[in-house]
Scaffold this active site. Structure first.
Site, short mmCIF file in Angstrom:
data_model
loop_
_atom_site.label_atom_id
_atom_site.label_comp_id
_atom_site.label_asym_id
_atom_site.label_seq_id
_atom_site.Cartn_x
_atom_site.Cartn_y
_atom_site.Cartn_z
N SER A 188 30.20 15.35 -5.65
CA SER A 188 28.73 15.30 -6.01
C SER A 188 28.29 16.49 -5.06
N ILE B 50 40.77 19.06 -11.67
CA ILE B 50 40.81 20.61 -11.98
C ILE B 50 41.28 20.71 -13.58
N GLN C 111 21.53 -5.88 -42.02
CA GLN C 111 20.45 -5.37 -41.24
C GLN C 111 20.77 -4.81 -39.86
N LEU D 186 33.26 -0.73 -36.46
CA LEU D 186 34.63 -0.60 -37.04
C LEU D 186 35.57 -1.98 -36.77
N GLU E 298 30.82 18.09 -14.25
CA GLU E 298 29.68 18.77 -14.39
C GLU E 298 28.52 18.39 -13.83
N HIS F 240 25.86 11.73 -14.47
CA HIS F 240 24.62 11.13 -14.89
C HIS F 240 23.56 10.85 -13.99
P1 TGC Z 1 20.93 22.95 -3.03
O1 TGC Z 1 20.22 23.21 -1.68
O2 TGC Z 1 19.71 22.46 -3.96
O3 TGC Z 1 21.02 24.56 -3.64
C1 TGC Z 1 21.78 25.57 -2.95
C2 TGC Z 1 21.71 26.81 -3.58
O4 TGC Z 1 21.92 26.71 -4.99
C3 TGC Z 1 21.11 27.04 -5.75
N1 TGC Z 1 20.88 26.31 -6.93
C4 TGC Z 1 21.42 26.68 -8.26
N2 TGC Z 1 21.54 27.72 -8.66
C5 TGC Z 1 21.97 28.02 -9.88
N3 TGC Z 1 22.24 26.83 -10.92
C6 TGC Z 1 21.98 25.76 -10.31
N4 TGC Z 1 21.97 24.71 -11.05
C7 TGC Z 1 21.29 25.41 -9.10
N5 TGC Z 1 21.03 24.22 -8.31
C8 TGC Z 1 20.79 24.84 -6.99
C9 TGC Z 1 19.69 26.66 -4.99
O5 TGC Z 1 18.47 27.37 -5.21
C10 TGC Z 1 20.26 27.22 -3.48
O6 TGC Z 1 20.15 28.57 -3.43
P2 TGC Z 1 19.94 29.19 -2.01
O7 TGC Z 1 19.90 30.73 -2.21
O8 TGC Z 1 18.43 28.87 -1.50
O9 TGC Z 1 20.86 29.07 -1.29
O10 TGC Z 1 22.29 22.32 -2.99
P3 TGC Z 1 22.52 20.68 -2.54
O11 TGC Z 1 23.93 21.14 -1.73
O12 TGC Z 1 21.30 20.02 -1.93
O13 TGC Z 1 23.09 20.24 -3.92
C11 TGC Z 1 22.42 20.11 -4.91
C12 TGC Z 1 23.31 19.30 -6.20
C13 TGC Z 1 23.49 17.97 -5.57
C14 TGC Z 1 22.40 19.44 -7.33
C15 TGC Z 1 24.51 20.10 -6.58
O14 TGC Z 1 25.36 20.24 -5.40
C16 TGC Z 1 25.18 19.60 -7.62
O15 TGC Z 1 24.87 19.82 -8.93
N6 TGC Z 1 26.41 18.57 -7.76
C17 TGC Z 1 27.09 18.20 -8.78
C18 TGC Z 1 28.36 19.03 -8.28
C19 TGC Z 1 28.82 19.43 -9.74
O16 TGC Z 1 28.34 19.43 -10.75
N7 TGC Z 1 30.42 19.67 -9.78
C20 TGC Z 1 30.87 20.12 -10.87
C21 TGC Z 1 32.37 20.69 -10.79
S1 TGC Z 1 33.11 21.71 -12.09
C22 TGC Z 1 33.27 20.53 -13.17
O17 TGC Z 1 33.28 19.36 -13.20
C23 TGC Z 1 34.03 21.06 -14.24
S2 TGC Z 1 34.26 19.97 -15.56
C24 TGC Z 1 34.60 21.13 -16.76
C25 TGC Z 1 35.25 20.62 -18.00
O18 TGC Z 1 36.41 20.18 -17.94
O19 TGC Z 1 34.48 20.81 -19.01
P1 FAD Z 2 31.13 11.18 -6.24
O1 FAD Z 2 30.63 12.51 -5.73
O2 FAD Z 2 32.12 10.28 -5.10
O3 FAD Z 2 30.46 10.24 -6.79
C1 FAD Z 2 30.58 8.76 -6.87
C2 FAD Z 2 29.17 8.16 -7.40
O4 FAD Z 2 28.13 8.03 -6.37
C3 FAD Z 2 28.89 8.73 -8.82
O5 FAD Z 2 28.06 7.73 -9.41
C4 FAD Z 2 27.53 9.75 -8.19
O6 FAD Z 2 26.47 9.49 -9.38
C5 FAD Z 2 27.15 8.65 -7.07
N1 FAD Z 2 26.31 9.73 -6.10
C6 FAD Z 2 26.92 10.70 -5.42
N2 FAD Z 2 25.86 11.22 -4.50
C7 FAD Z 2 24.96 10.59 -5.09
C8 FAD Z 2 23.43 10.61 -4.43
N3 FAD Z 2 22.87 11.69 -3.57
N4 FAD Z 2 22.50 9.69 -4.82
C9 FAD Z 2 22.88 8.79 -5.65
N5 FAD Z 2 24.05 8.49 -6.26
C10 FAD Z 2 24.91 9.42 -5.84
N6 FAD Z 2 35.82 19.84 -10.83
C11 FAD Z 2 35.89 21.02 -10.72
O7 FAD Z 2 35.76 21.45 -9.90
N7 FAD Z 2 36.52 21.83 -11.75
C12 FAD Z 2 37.09 21.06 -12.99
O8 FAD Z 2 37.48 21.78 -13.82
C13 FAD Z 2 36.95 19.67 -13.10
N8 FAD Z 2 37.38 19.03 -14.31
C14 FAD Z 2 37.22 17.70 -14.16
C15 FAD Z 2 37.87 17.19 -15.24
C16 FAD Z 2 37.71 15.75 -15.51
C17 FAD Z 2 38.69 14.90 -16.22
C18 FAD Z 2 37.13 14.81 -14.13
C19 FAD Z 2 36.90 13.50 -14.28
C20 FAD Z 2 36.41 15.60 -13.22
C21 FAD Z 2 36.45 16.93 -13.19
N9 FAD Z 2 36.06 17.76 -12.21
C22 FAD Z 2 36.25 19.06 -11.97
C23 FAD Z 2 35.28 16.90 -11.12
C24 FAD Z 2 33.93 16.38 -11.40
O9 FAD Z 2 33.04 17.43 -11.45
C25 FAD Z 2 33.52 15.40 -10.26
O10 FAD Z 2 34.22 14.22 -10.66
C26 FAD Z 2 32.06 15.04 -10.37
O11 FAD Z 2 31.36 16.11 -9.98
C27 FAD Z 2 31.87 13.81 -9.34
O12 FAD Z 2 32.28 13.87 -8.21
P2 FAD Z 2 33.24 12.56 -7.63
O13 FAD Z 2 34.12 12.12 -8.57
O14 FAD Z 2 33.89 13.08 -6.47
O15 FAD Z 2 32.22 11.43 -7.40
#
Ligand code: TGC
Ligand code: FAD
Length: 392
Positions: A145, A170, A287, A346, A371, A374
């Site tokens: 995260s 990944i 219902q 089911l 991504e 929740h």
């Molecule tokens: P923070 O200080 O808020 O932001 C850092 C810089 O990023 C900018 N920014 C964004 N830009 C574009 N889109 C967004 N949604 C943005 N959110 C923030 C922000 O303006 C700032 O820019 P700058 O120019 O001021 O530096 O960053 P933070 O470190 O406090 O983190 C914020 C947080 C927690 C929301 C972010 O790190 C986050 O979204 N965490 C979740 C991680 C995540 O979603 N990982 C996904 C990995 S990929 C994946 O799961 C693929 S699954 C694919 C599949 O199989 O479908």
């Molecule tokens: P953690 O970050 O360790 O979170 C654990 C729990 O703590 C969660 O419930 C979370 O909500 C909670 N938590 C964390 N921080 C906070 C906070 N500040 N406040 C309150 N609660 C918090 N990543 C990629 O880069 N590329 C991919 O292609 C990709 N594909 C994926 C495919 C699968 C099948 C899965 C399961 C994951 C994939 N991911 C990918 C990684 C995915 O994005 C991460 O699993 C996700 O972002 C959560 O990170 P984590 O698993 O380390 O959980």
């Protein structure tokens, strides 16, 4: 598995708000899923294998780079078309939609937006046809995260960069030809690098024993002194905002995709409940079962409207990251709840592979986690409406 008799629910005549082109694109994706995905997907999920034979079909329906301009091999479509394609694919299986999401929004998008013209021409056409498959490396074992804490890094060695580190969870990693990898330079600034299979020191071991997204291949990206040519750095954006910008696009697609999974569960439960007789009448006549079905169609309809409005905003380049977070969070949560209720409807049959519901239900546990979890999306909304950061 049962034959795919899917009929899409459209309780509020939302089709009337779509163009003829949208409907054509949606219907061709729907037909393809019925023909090429539904008959095989249960078997592949059971054996935990990605069905590589569907890659050509995904490319043909425009699932690889739907909104990437045609000059780079993309389909040049609008954001609503992209959403509809994701909806239809996820109606078949979230893992297949994952493969398409990663290819389009996490690999093609950053190369298109942050890459040079040479990089666009080299990679995008091959990614659009599926000749090359991509993966996206942001998450690390100790930084999920909180990707800002990543430790994967590269050093400038004069004529190349030296990349070290590891990415976990990944999608597509075990078979990817290229990986867009996020790593810190010597100053701690995050950059995107395109790493190609075959580069010495680069390996992609598969992650096994998943109970979710079994028809999608998940793995690691490991970099041990990988020499990355300098021309493989994406030069036009750096900092955490670069990968998060890609996530905006992928999360938007998921907001639509989740509707597909929910529609499939609802449609299956509705049909089953009208056919299944208990106590002398169809269970749809009780219902308690009607309450479940009525709440499902209500939630699906709300999610459809949310996604469509978000698509309009995206088409006008007005959608905010926080709006996208709200839609991803709401729609995935809606889908997972519907999957759980539909499975119960089911009875015992609901736990078998004869029906798609249990597979959707397990898949959605990944979709609600990746991504941005929740809870993370809730905190993004909280920050947006209060101005107070509750992450740290
Ligand atoms: P923070 O200080 O808020 O932001 C850092 C810089 O990023 C900018 N920014 C964004 N830009 C574009 N889109 C967004 N949604 C943005 N959110 C923030 C922000 O303006 C700032 O820019 P700058 O120019 O001021 O530096 O960053 P933070 O470190 O406090 O983190 C914020 C947080 C927690 C929301 C972010 O790190 C986050 O979204 N965490 C979740 C991680 C995540 O979603 N990982 C996904 C990995 S990929 C994946 O799961 C693929 S699954 C694919 C599949 O199989 O479908
Ligand atoms: P953690 O970050 O360790 O979170 C654990 C729990 O703590 C969660 O419930 C979370 O909500 C909670 N938590 C964390 N921080 C906070 C906070 N500040 N406040 C309150 N609660 C918090 N990543 C990629 O880069 N590329 C991919 O292609 C990709 N594909 C994926 C495919 C699968 C099948 C899965 C399961 C994951 C994939 N991911 C990918 C990684 C995915 O994005 C991460 O699993 C996700 O972002 C959560 O990170 P984590 O698993 O380390 O959980």
């Amino acid at each position: 598995m049962k034959p795919d008799l899917f009929e899409a629910p459209d309780y509020y005549n939302i089709d009337d708000l779509l163009t003829e082109e949208h409907k054509l694109i949606r219907d061709s994706a729907r037909d393809w899923v019925k023909r090429d995905v539904s008959p095989i997907i249960e078997e592949y999920a059971q054996k935990a294998e990605f069905p590589k034979q569907i890659i050509n079909g995904l490319a043909e329906i425009g699932a690889f780079g739907p909104y990437i301009p045609e000059e780079y091999g993309g389909a040049g479509l609008d954001q609503i078309s992209y959403g509809l394609i994701m909806q239809e694919i996820e109606r078949g299986d979230s893992g297949v939609r994952s493969t398409a999401s990663v290819q389009s929004s996490l690999v093609m998008y950053p190369i298109w937006k942050y890459g040079t013209e040479e990089q666009r021409k080299k990679y995008l056409p091959k990614l659009a046809t599926g000749e090359w498959m991509g993966s996206f490396g942001l998450t690390e074992p100790d930084h999920g995260s909180n990707p800002a804490g990543m430790v994967t890094n590269f050093k400038d060695m004069g004529d190349h960069y030296l990349l070290n580190g590891a990415k976990l969870w990944i999608s597509n990693s075990p078979f990817c030809d290229v990986a867009v990898v996020w790593a810190k330079n010597e100053e701690g600034r995050i950059h995107g690098l395109v790493v190609e299979r075959g580069m010495e020191g680069f390996s992609t071991p598969e992650t096994h024993n998943k109970w979710s997204l079994r028809a999608s291949a998940t793995g690691e990206l490991i970099f041990q002194d990988v020499k990355v040519p300098k021309e493989n750095l994406l030069p036009n954006k750096s900092g955490l905002g670069a990968p998060l910008g890609c996530l905006d696009s992928a999360r938007y697609g998921i907001a639509w995709g989740a509707i597909g999974a929910a529609m499939d569960c609802y449609d299956t439960a509705l049909r089953y409940s009208k056919e299944r007789i208990q106590f002398g009448k169809p269970i749809a006549g009780f219902q308690l079962q009607q309450k479940k079905l009525a709440e499902m169609i209500t939630e699906i309809t709300k999610a459809q409207l949310l996604a469509l409005r978000l698509g309009q905003l995206k088409n006008e380049d007005r959608a905010t990251s926080a709006q996208i977070s709200m839609a991803k969070r709401n729609n995935v949560d809606m889908a997972i709840k519907i999957a759980r209720e539909a499975r119960q409807m089911l009875g015992g049959m609901g736990i078998t592979g004869e029906y798609s519901i249990m597979r959707h239900m397990m898949n959605l546990e990944s979709v609600i986690t990746y991504e941005g979890t929740h809870d993370i999306h809730l905190l993004i909304t909280g920050l947006d409406i209060t101005g107070i950061n509750a992450f740290k």
